[in-house]
Design an enzyme around this catalytic site. Structure first.
Site, PDB file in Angstrom:
ATOM      1  N   CYS A 187     -31.453 -56.755  40.825  1.00 62.83           N
ATOM      2  CA  CYS A 187     -31.619 -58.146  40.432  1.00 62.83           C
ATOM      3  C   CYS A 187     -32.616 -58.210  39.277  1.00 62.83           C
ATOM      4  O   CYS A 187     -33.711 -57.659  39.366  1.00 62.83           O
ATOM      5  CB  CYS A 187     -32.129 -58.933  41.645  1.00 62.83           C
ATOM      6  N   GLU A 188     -32.237 -58.878  38.217  1.00 68.36           N
ATOM      7  CA  GLU A 188     -33.136 -58.957  37.061  1.00 68.36           C
ATOM      8  C   GLU A 188     -34.322 -59.887  37.298  1.00 68.36           C
ATOM      9  O   GLU A 188     -35.295 -59.844  36.550  1.00 68.36           O
ATOM     10  CB  GLU A 188     -32.369 -59.390  35.821  1.00 68.36           C
ATOM     11  N   HIS A 189     -34.256 -60.717  38.328  1.00 68.45           N
ATOM     12  CA  HIS A 189     -35.354 -61.643  38.589  1.00 68.45           C
ATOM     13  C   HIS A 189     -36.519 -60.995  39.329  1.00 68.45           C
ATOM     14  O   HIS A 189     -37.668 -61.386  39.128  1.00 68.45           O
ATOM     15  CB  HIS A 189     -34.852 -62.850  39.397  1.00 68.45           C
ATOM     16  N   HIS A 190     -36.224 -60.046  40.216  1.00 71.02           N
ATOM     17  CA  HIS A 190     -37.280 -59.429  41.027  1.00 71.02           C
ATOM     18  C   HIS A 190     -37.287 -57.901  40.941  1.00 71.02           C
ATOM     19  O   HIS A 190     -38.115 -57.254  41.569  1.00 71.02           O
ATOM     20  CB  HIS A 190     -37.109 -59.816  42.506  1.00 71.02           C
ATOM     21  N   GLN A 206     -25.489 -61.175  40.067  1.00 66.02           N
ATOM     22  CA  GLN A 206     -24.147 -60.876  40.567  1.00 66.02           C
ATOM     23  C   GLN A 206     -23.072 -61.656  39.815  1.00 66.02           C
ATOM     24  O   GLN A 206     -21.990 -61.129  39.551  1.00 66.02           O
ATOM     25  CB  GLN A 206     -24.081 -61.161  42.069  1.00 66.02           C
ATOM     26  N   HIS A 229     -28.463 -58.998  48.914  1.00 67.25           N
ATOM     27  CA  HIS A 229     -29.561 -58.998  47.938  1.00 67.25           C
ATOM     28  C   HIS A 229     -30.895 -58.836  48.659  1.00 67.25           C
ATOM     29  O   HIS A 229     -31.280 -59.700  49.457  1.00 67.25           O
ATOM     30  CB  HIS A 229     -29.554 -60.318  47.156  1.00 67.25           C
ATOM     31  N   CYS A 237     -33.755 -59.148  47.374  1.00 65.87           N
ATOM     32  CA  CYS A 237     -34.698 -60.185  46.950  1.00 65.87           C
ATOM     33  C   CYS A 237     -34.631 -61.376  47.900  1.00 65.87           C
ATOM     34  O   CYS A 237     -35.618 -62.091  48.070  1.00 65.87           O
ATOM     35  CB  CYS A 237     -34.448 -60.607  45.507  1.00 65.87           C
TER      36      CYS A 237
END
Length: 193
Positions: free
Chosen positions: A83-86, A124, A152, A154
């Site tokens: 995940c690019e956010h976390h 995703q 996920h 995250c």
């Protein structure tokens, strides 16, 4: 261009110092000494999709289709991404289908295509669309369908902490958007037909 290896090792060292409590440790404890090097090798593998191009993976065969115009489905392709956010892992399965229009692709190329995009920092939804659009661009089929079903970390290991939740995304292109064809894809994905 990639960051130099030493900068990555130093960044991991900062993270380790933070996790261990403070910066008073002059040396890492024995179990962590090689962690920056191990992480560097793992990180290069996990993000190797940035060094790959779909057109190099999707070699097609014009002579292999020979009038074949039914759906080709590859189910249960393992997906592992971050995940690019976390920068937390997400993982699951991809189900990919296409309807040839004069060209077919080697079946092993479809899982390789999934890996090209999964081995990048992702969400995703984008991953699903990238797989579908690459097949459309490089194969020009009559239709494409992609479904991803992923867990996920995250969401499971932090935040709402809901282990076992599965997120499903889909991308349908061309003939696959027709209700009857979509239904066939979903049935084949489930192994019903």
């Amino acid at each position: 261009m990639r960051v130099d290896d030493q900068r990555l090792r130093d960044a991991v060292r900062v993270l380790l110092d933070d996790a261990e409590g403070d910066e008073r440790y002059q040396t890492l404890r024995a179990g962590l000494v090689e962690t920056p090097n191990r992480f560097l090798q793992a990180w290069r593998f996990w993000t190797s999709g940035y060094d790959q191009r779909p057109e190099n993976v999707l070699k097609s065969f014009e002579d292999g289709a020979q009038g074949y115009d039914e759906m080709v489905v590859v189910n249960n392709i393992p997906v592992f991404s971050f995940c690019e956010h976390h920068i937390a892992p997400f993982f699951g399965k991809a189900h990919v289908a296409y309807i040839p229009d004069g060209k077919v692709v080697g079946l092993s190329k479809i899982p390789r295509l999934v890996e090209v995009f999964a081995r990048r920092l992702q969400v995703q939804e984008r991953l699903t669309v990238q797989i579908a659009d690459a097949l459309v661009t490089h194969l020009q089929p009559k239709g494409v369908g992609v479904i991803l079903e992923c867990r996920h970390l995250c969401m499971e290991s932090r935040g709402v902490q809901l282990p076992g939740c599965v997120t499903s995304t889909s991308a349908l292109r061309g003939a696959m958007q027709q209700e009857k064809v979509r239904g066939e894809f979903l049935a084949l994905k489930k192994g019903v037909v």
